[in-house]
Motif scaffolding. Sequence first.
Motif, PDB file in Angstrom:
ATOM      1  N   PRO A 146       0.808  -1.220   0.000  1.00  0.00           N
ATOM      2  CA  PRO A 146       0.000   0.000   0.000  1.00  0.00           C
ATOM      3  C   PRO A 146       0.842   1.271   0.000  1.00  0.00           C
ATOM      4  O   PRO A 146       0.451   2.279  -0.597  1.00  0.00           O
ATOM      5  CB  PRO A 146      -0.819  -0.124   1.290  1.00  0.00           C
ATOM      6  CG  PRO A 146      -0.898  -1.585   1.556  1.00  0.00           C
ATOM      7  CD  PRO A 146       0.417  -2.145   1.094  1.00  0.00           C
ATOM      8  N   TRP A 147       2.009   1.228   0.640  1.00  0.00           N
ATOM      9  CA  TRP A 147       2.868   2.421   0.683  1.00  0.00           C
ATOM     10  C   TRP A 147       3.438   2.719  -0.699  1.00  0.00           C
ATOM     11  O   TRP A 147       3.504   3.885  -1.105  1.00  0.00           O
ATOM     12  CB  TRP A 147       3.994   2.198   1.690  1.00  0.00           C
ATOM     13  CG  TRP A 147       3.466   2.036   3.081  1.00  0.00           C
ATOM     14  CD1 TRP A 147       3.189   3.026   3.990  1.00  0.00           C
ATOM     15  CD2 TRP A 147       3.118   0.810   3.722  1.00  0.00           C
ATOM     16  NE1 TRP A 147       2.689   2.483   5.147  1.00  0.00           N
ATOM     17  CE2 TRP A 147       2.635   1.129   5.016  1.00  0.00           C
ATOM     18  CE3 TRP A 147       3.172  -0.530   3.330  1.00  0.00           C
ATOM     19  CZ2 TRP A 147       2.209   0.153   5.917  1.00  0.00           C
ATOM     20  CZ3 TRP A 147       2.738  -1.502   4.220  1.00  0.00           C
ATOM     21  CH2 TRP A 147       2.270  -1.155   5.502  1.00  0.00           C
ATOM     22  N   THR A 148       3.826   1.674  -1.412  1.00  0.00           N
ATOM     23  CA  THR A 148       4.315   1.881  -2.778  1.00  0.00           C
ATOM     24  C   THR A 148       3.195   2.378  -3.679  1.00  0.00           C
ATOM     25  O   THR A 148       3.400   3.272  -4.515  1.00  0.00           O
ATOM     26  CB  THR A 148       4.908   0.573  -3.317  1.00  0.00           C
ATOM     27  OG1 THR A 148       6.083   0.255  -2.558  1.00  0.00           O
ATOM     28  CG2 THR A 148       5.287   0.706  -4.786  1.00  0.00           C
ATOM     29  N   ALA A 149       1.989   1.830  -3.515  1.00  0.00           N
ATOM     30  CA  ALA A 149       0.855   2.307  -4.310  1.00  0.00           C
ATOM     31  C   ALA A 149       0.602   3.782  -4.063  1.00  0.00           C
ATOM     32  O   ALA A 149       0.387   4.562  -5.002  1.00  0.00           O
ATOM     33  CB  ALA A 149      -0.386   1.483  -3.970  1.00  0.00           C
ATOM     34  N   PRO A 160      -5.025   6.614 -10.574  1.00  0.00           N
ATOM     35  CA  PRO A 160      -5.732   6.663  -9.294  1.00  0.00           C
ATOM     36  C   PRO A 160      -7.168   6.162  -9.353  1.00  0.00           C
ATOM     37  O   PRO A 160      -7.870   6.172  -8.337  1.00  0.00           O
ATOM     38  CB  PRO A 160      -5.707   8.149  -8.951  1.00  0.00           C
ATOM     39  CG  PRO A 160      -5.743   8.826 -10.286  1.00  0.00           C
ATOM     40  CD  PRO A 160      -4.943   7.945 -11.211  1.00  0.00           C
ATOM     41  N   GLY A 161      -7.645   5.736 -10.528  1.00  0.00           N
ATOM     42  CA  GLY A 161      -9.060   5.419 -10.696  1.00  0.00           C
ATOM     43  C   GLY A 161      -9.594   4.416  -9.694  1.00  0.00           C
ATOM     44  O   GLY A 161     -10.645   4.631  -9.083  1.00  0.00           O
ATOM     45  N   SER A 162      -8.898   3.298  -9.503  1.00  0.00           N
ATOM     46  CA  SER A 162      -9.403   2.272  -8.599  1.00  0.00           C
ATOM     47  C   SER A 162      -9.403   2.753  -7.151  1.00  0.00           C
ATOM     48  O   SER A 162     -10.276   2.378  -6.357  1.00  0.00           O
ATOM     49  CB  SER A 162      -8.578   0.991  -8.734  1.00  0.00           C
ATOM     50  OG  SER A 162      -7.229   1.216  -8.359  1.00  0.00           O
ATOM     51  N   VAL A 163      -8.435   3.597  -6.808  1.00  0.00           N
ATOM     52  CA  VAL A 163      -8.376   4.139  -5.449  1.00  0.00           C
ATOM     53  C   VAL A 163      -9.536   5.094  -5.215  1.00  0.00           C
ATOM     54  O   VAL A 163     -10.211   5.041  -4.179  1.00  0.00           O
ATOM     55  CB  VAL A 163      -7.034   4.844  -5.203  1.00  0.00           C
ATOM     56  CG1 VAL A 163      -7.022   5.538  -3.846  1.00  0.00           C
ATOM     57  CG2 VAL A 163      -5.885   3.850  -5.299  1.00  0.00           C
ATOM     58  N   ARG A 262      -0.059   9.393   1.493  1.00  0.00           N
ATOM     59  CA  ARG A 262      -0.574   8.856   2.750  1.00  0.00           C
ATOM     60  C   ARG A 262      -2.064   8.508   2.639  1.00  0.00           C
ATOM     61  O   ARG A 262      -2.505   7.469   3.146  1.00  0.00           O
ATOM     62  CB  ARG A 262      -0.348   9.863   3.876  1.00  0.00           C
ATOM     63  CG  ARG A 262       1.107  10.000   4.351  1.00  0.00           C
ATOM     64  CD  ARG A 262       1.806   8.691   4.517  1.00  0.00           C
ATOM     65  NE  ARG A 262       2.876   8.748   5.500  1.00  0.00           N
ATOM     66  CZ  ARG A 262       3.877   7.893   5.559  1.00  0.00           C
ATOM     67  NH1 ARG A 262       3.956   6.916   4.669  1.00  0.00           N
ATOM     68  NH2 ARG A 262       4.797   7.981   6.503  1.00  0.00           N
ATOM     69  N   LEU A 263      -2.847   9.353   2.007  1.00  0.00           N
ATOM     70  CA  LEU A 263      -4.280   9.072   1.884  1.00  0.00           C
ATOM     71  C   LEU A 263      -4.525   7.830   1.021  1.00  0.00           C
ATOM     72  O   LEU A 263      -5.361   6.984   1.352  1.00  0.00           O
ATOM     73  CB  LEU A 263      -5.013  10.279   1.296  1.00  0.00           C
ATOM     74  CG  LEU A 263      -5.076  11.533   2.175  1.00  0.00           C
ATOM     75  CD1 LEU A 263      -5.810  12.651   1.443  1.00  0.00           C
ATOM     76  CD2 LEU A 263      -5.743  11.252   3.516  1.00  0.00           C
ATOM     77  N   VAL A 264      -3.799   7.713  -0.088  1.00  0.00           N
ATOM     78  CA  VAL A 264      -3.968   6.537  -0.942  1.00  0.00           C
ATOM     79  C   VAL A 264      -3.556   5.271  -0.187  1.00  0.00           C
ATOM     80  O   VAL A 264      -4.223   4.234  -0.282  1.00  0.00           O
ATOM     81  CB  VAL A 264      -3.157   6.694  -2.242  1.00  0.00           C
ATOM     82  CG1 VAL A 264      -3.125   5.378  -3.022  1.00  0.00           C
ATOM     83  CG2 VAL A 264      -3.748   7.802  -3.102  1.00  0.00           C
ATOM     84  N   THR A 265      -2.469   5.338   0.558  1.00  0.00           N
ATOM     85  CA  THR A 265      -2.048   4.192   1.355  1.00  0.00           C
ATOM     86  C   THR A 265      -3.156   3.741   2.300  1.00  0.00           C
ATOM     87  O   THR A 265      -3.420   2.534   2.448  1.00  0.00           O
ATOM     88  CB  THR A 265      -0.785   4.541   2.162  1.00  0.00           C
ATOM     89  OG1 THR A 265       0.293   4.812   1.256  1.00  0.00           O
ATOM     90  CG2 THR A 265      -0.393   3.401   3.082  1.00  0.00           C
TER      91      THR A 265
END
Length: 298
Positions: A146-149, A160-163, A262-265
């Motif tokens: 998740p951090w790499t994503a 970023p679509g799936s996120v 951070r939010l995406v993670t």
Amino acid sequence: MSPDPGVLAAFGARADPVPLPGGEGTAWRAGEVVLKPADDPRVARWTAELYRDLGLLAGRDPGFRVPRPLRAAAQDGAARDRAARDEAAGDWVAGGWVAWQWLPGQPASWAGVSPFWPRLIAASRAFHAALAGRPAPPWLGRDGSPWTAGDQVAWGERDPGSVLAAAPGPLAGQLRGLLAALRPVRLPSQLIHGDLGGNVLFSPASPPAVIDFSPYWRPAGLALAVAAVDALTWGGADPAILGELDGEPEIGQLLARAHVGRLVTEVVSRRGDQGGLDTVARTGRPVTVLILARLALG
């Protein structure tokens, strides 16, 4: 699970292991030795060699400390005295564990305007100056974590679509606003520590110690931007701490990318946890508003 007696003997640890607080709860201290699982031995060995080299630089530059990696005994797994063990051709990994010198110090509280904040900034700059010129390892950015994503979305290397689809409305709105505000960053990338905030130990008599290296290949200022975002989001820091970063090149864009990362993670690691994501949205919103306002002011 604690390290077994064979692992303790291999690294010359003679005290009973006790769990250390913080992190993921997997580190143990046995006297003057800190032991951690080597989840990926390749990464563990690379990190040990990096910190071995940084330790030589830190000895000449008092701006930071790093823990010294410890080699396992090379002969029959028997314990040796530390000097002899370091001279031997023992491995950095034994029984699925890696060992480090224990360093005195405590992580800081970032509540309000912490007196430790200027020391963190100075230590980060000294530490990253020492890292400059070192190559990226070939496996960097390929772990699928998740951090790499989060990092790759923040730097336009992952769609970023799936996120956005997985994030609840308020959190997706914050991410869309931040992503729309991103502009190209024309700064050189280098090896950086991408999780400084809780991984710098402070001691009255010594320079700050930088532990638990999280490697990324980004501009050096991103390390401080991530530390600031974490302190603002989770540490109760006063927004006034950002004044200490005003001289950092492209700091507005770096803060925006740090916050996106951070939010995406959080979205990736908390999929299906509606309550947790609602908390992230609520906690992250003041930081989102602050960063977007800074970008709007140029």
